[in-house]
Design an enzyme around this catalytic site. Structure first.
Site, PDB file in Angstrom:
ATOM      1  N   VAL A   1       0.815  -1.224   0.000  1.00  0.00           N
ATOM      2  CA  VAL A   1       0.000   0.000   0.000  1.00  0.00           C
ATOM      3  C   VAL A   1       0.842   1.265   0.000  1.00  0.00           C
ATOM      4  O   VAL A   1       0.323   2.361  -0.163  1.00  0.00           O
ATOM      5  CB  VAL A   1      -1.003   0.037   1.182  1.00  0.00           C
ATOM      6  CG1 VAL A   1      -2.083  -1.006   1.022  1.00  0.00           C
ATOM      7  CG2 VAL A   1      -0.291  -0.129   2.524  1.00  0.00           C
TER       8      VAL A   1
ATOM      9  N   ASP B   1       8.726  16.569   9.770  1.00  0.00           N
ATOM     10  CA  ASP B   1       8.793  16.054   8.395  1.00  0.00           C
ATOM     11  C   ASP B   1       7.387  16.066   7.799  1.00  0.00           C
ATOM     12  O   ASP B   1       6.956  15.104   7.159  1.00  0.00           O
ATOM     13  CB  ASP B   1       9.378  14.636   8.416  1.00  0.00           C
ATOM     14  CG  ASP B   1       9.766  14.151   7.019  1.00  0.00           C
ATOM     15  OD1 ASP B   1       9.929  15.003   6.122  1.00  0.00           O
ATOM     16  OD2 ASP B   1       9.889  12.918   6.829  1.00  0.00           O
TER      17      ASP B   1
ATOM     18  N   LYS C   1       4.510  -2.096   8.230  1.00  0.00           N
ATOM     19  CA  LYS C   1       5.663  -1.394   7.655  1.00  0.00           C
ATOM     20  C   LYS C   1       6.886  -2.267   7.877  1.00  0.00           C
ATOM     21  O   LYS C   1       7.212  -2.613   9.021  1.00  0.00           O
ATOM     22  CB  LYS C   1       5.811  -0.039   8.356  1.00  0.00           C
ATOM     23  CG  LYS C   1       6.923   0.835   7.846  1.00  0.00           C
ATOM     24  CD  LYS C   1       6.750   2.238   8.412  1.00  0.00           C
ATOM     25  CE  LYS C   1       7.976   3.088   8.267  1.00  0.00           C
ATOM     26  NZ  LYS C   1       7.739   4.473   8.664  1.00  0.00           N
TER      27      LYS C   1
ATOM     28  N   SER D   1      12.824   4.108   3.157  1.00  0.00           N
ATOM     29  CA  SER D   1      13.539   2.970   3.740  1.00  0.00           C
ATOM     30  C   SER D   1      12.622   1.789   4.023  1.00  0.00           C
ATOM     31  O   SER D   1      13.032   0.832   4.657  1.00  0.00           O
ATOM     32  CB  SER D   1      14.176   3.422   5.059  1.00  0.00           C
ATOM     33  OG  SER D   1      13.187   4.088   5.823  1.00  0.00           O
ATOM     34  N   SER D   2      11.402   1.875   3.566  1.00  0.00           N
ATOM     35  CA  SER D   2      10.466   0.810   3.951  1.00  0.00           C
ATOM     36  C   SER D   2       9.429   0.531   2.871  1.00  0.00           C
ATOM     37  O   SER D   2       9.211   1.351   1.980  1.00  0.00           O
ATOM     38  CB  SER D   2       9.729   1.230   5.230  1.00  0.00           C
ATOM     39  OG  SER D   2       8.963   2.383   4.953  1.00  0.00           O
TER      40      SER D   2
END
Ligand SMILES: Nc1ncnc2c1ncn2[C@@H]1O[C@H](COP(=O)(O)OP(=O)(O)OP(=O)(O)O)[C@@H](O)[C@H]1O
Length: 568
Positions: A225, A347, A247, A230-231
């Protein structure tokens, strides 16, 4: 025996199907084979019961007289007509066996228009069930004692031999239409044949469901999804069929700073587990062997980046003030929820707001951190920093100016920034700008370094055009909010709490005393005041009179809005 007498059949009698007009040959084989004894044939009535006397007479050829066939070709072939009279003669008496009407069968008229509705195609029984009564009787046979030996015109003998044995009912397969066999499969090369998967069980391995254990609980991995720097994020299903987001972070390439970020994210999500505006963390597991960190979370529908991409890249994109106000308030609620815990996300970007059943929630606390007493926090930024589009000038300045040995560089050399809540407000301003003008404030600068320089350079003025996407006028209250959020002086920016307050003219335009003012309306008000001053009888208005003007004008404007829906 009189040739004038005609055979006389009971209605529905098997004998009645024969057209007496055609006559019967006494020795016609068809007539000799009539069988009425098989009750399994639904249309065959039970055999006629005759008295002993009648049977005797029937068995005697002399006992039956048949009237000469009547030449009545004009009669409709389906018109019920009285059956020909079969008279049984005994001692010169004429005994009539029950008269019965008969459907006289004649040659079908060739013209379609003469057909009765019963002859329409849809009323004709399907071929399987259509049968020729004459044939049926032949196959079934007729007991000799009922055979009529009538001297009459001979009838044409059917080509089917009456000696043939009774046929078994045909199988269903014989009734299905014959279809041509499918063409043979195309020829495969030896390699194709060797490598091709065959049959339903050979689902492509890519689509095969993978089962995952997280702290002993089984989940089925569904589709991917989302993807981060990094994931990979997957939809997973628990044994009770509930869906979650998983995740999966690959740690093998991560440095110490990144590891600290993932640990910090889990700590924060655990701390914020009861905060409705933050995506819920359910469980996590670190697989040291495979170097994978699995984080099990509440599953969202789609992130704001996708929502905006669809809205801004459609066929006729337009700035939508209502939709913009809705998402602006949703974003403020999310950030307020974490600021209440003295946490700076640091962020914020559209991809980190997730829509969950219509509500926005915050994800990705990778570089978020709790702030200290000085209301700022040292934030570690690693090489995963993507677009600077939403980064505040203060975060860029610190990131860009790491001097070896300076206090702003961490021990391991990673970059540190001192940022606080106003940094999140700048980022929110950038997202709002994108919703109004179709892009973040500095995204038009193609070169990344030039863009970063422009963000931090106070001489580079941010434009706030009157028209947004699709030429739609931008409300001045909205422009005011943008200007205040996107100030390079972080202390001059409003807090999230202020932006959410009921006195904010963009979020709540109709609350309080505020009214929308058009240029035309303002001109009318000034005209009225000038006229009043020019009136020689009343003279210049007194100070008390002037004091009442604002309330008086405002109430008249509100009345106008209520009455006409517009101002001006
Ligand atoms: N709980 C969730 N439910 C549904 N989708 C999610 C969820 N969490 C993340 N995603 C999707 O996966 C994307 C990447 O997630 P996330 O930002 O957490 O990964 P990341 O590796 O930390 O990314 P980044 O490189 O931005 O730090 C998100 O933008 C979102 O589209």
């Amino acid at each position: 025996m009189s040739t004038a007498s005609r055979p006389y059949y009971r209605h529905g009698s098997p004998l009645s199907v024969f057209n007496p007009a055609q006559g019967f040959a006494a020795d016609a084989p068809m007539m000799q084979r009539i069988d009425v004894g098989d009750s399994s044939d639904d249309e065959i009535p039970p055999p006629m019961k005759f008295s002993a006397l009648t049977r005797a007479l029937l068995e005697s050829e002399e006992g039956i007289e048949q009237s000469s066939p009547k030449q009545d070709t004009a009669r409709d072939y389906e018109t019920p007509s009285r059956a020909p009279q079969l008279k049984i003669v005994r001692n010169n008496d004429h005994m009539a066996v029950r008269p019965a009407p008969e459907y006289q069968r004649q040659t079908r008229p060739s013209s379609r228009t003469q057909h009765d509705a019963t002859e329409d195609q849809e009323n004709i029984p399907p071929p399987t069930f259509k049968r020729d009564r004459h044939h049926d009787f032949k196959y079934l046979g007729k007991p000799d004692k009922l055979a009529l030996h009538v001297k009459s015109q001979p009838v044409e003998e059917t080509p089917i031999s009456h000696q043939s044995p009774r046929r078994a009912l045909t199988t269903i397969s014989n009734n299905t239409p014959v279809r041509p066999a499918p063409p043979p499969p195309p020829k495969m090369s030896v390699l194709d044949a060797a490598t091709k998967t065959a049959g339903a069980s050979t689902t492509k391995s890519k689509k095969r469901r993978q089962h995952i254990l997280i702290n002993g609980k089984l989940f089925t991995q569904m589709n991917k999804v989302g993807k981060g720097g990094s994931s990979d994020v997957y939809c997973v299903m628990a044994e009770n069929y509930k869906l979650f987001a998983l995740k999966k972070v690959k740690l093998e390439d991560c440095d110490e700073s990144a590891m600290r970020g993932f640990k910090g994210e889990i700590d924060l999500l655990t701390k914020l587990a009861d905060v409705e505006r933050v995506i819920r963390l359910f469980d996590w597991e670190l697989d040291n062997e495979k170097q994978i960190l699995s984080v099990l979370m509440e599953k969202g529908d789609q992130d704001l980046n996708r929502i905006l991409t669809i809205a801004l890249n459609g066929t006729d994109p337009k700035f939508d003030p209502v939709l913009t106000r809705f998402y602006w308030k949703e974003m403020l609620e999310c950030v307020q929820a974490v600021h209440d815990y003295d946490i700076v996300h640091s962020d914020l970007k559209p991809a980190n707001f997730l829509s969950v059943q219509g509500k926005l929630k915050l994800i990705d606390f990778g570089i978020a951190n709790a702030i200290d007493i000085a209301h700022t926090v040292n934030v570690h930024r690693d090489s995963h920093i993507g677009t600077p589009n939403y980064m505040s000038p203060e975060s860029i300045l610190d990131t860009n100016a790491p001097t070896p040995g300076s206090e702003r560089t961490s021990n391991n050399g990673s970059r540190l920034m001192k940022i606080g809540k106003p940094s999140d407000v700048w980022s929110l301003g950038c997202i709002l700008y994108q919703m109004v003008y179709g892009r973040p404030p500095f995204a038009h600068i193609a070169n990344q370094i030039s863009r970063i320089m422009a963000i931090t350079n106070s001489k580079v003025v941010i434009e706030f055009p009157d028209k947004g996407v699709g030429g739609v006028t931008v409300p001045s209250a909205l422009k005011g909010t943008l200007r205040r959020c996107l100030q390079r002086d972080l202390h001059a920016r409003p807090t999230v709490k202020q932006l959410l307050s009921l006195s904010d003219p963009w979020l709540y335009p109709d609350v309080g005393n505020a009214v929308a003012m058009s240029e035309d309306l303002l001109a009318q008000i000034i005209d009225k005041v000038v006229e009043r001053c020019k009136d020689p009888k009343r003279g210049i208005p007194s100070p008390d009179e002037v004091k009442q003007y604002p309330a008086s004008f405002m109430s008249k404007i509100r009345e106008m809005v209520e009455r006409e829906g517009v101002v001006g």
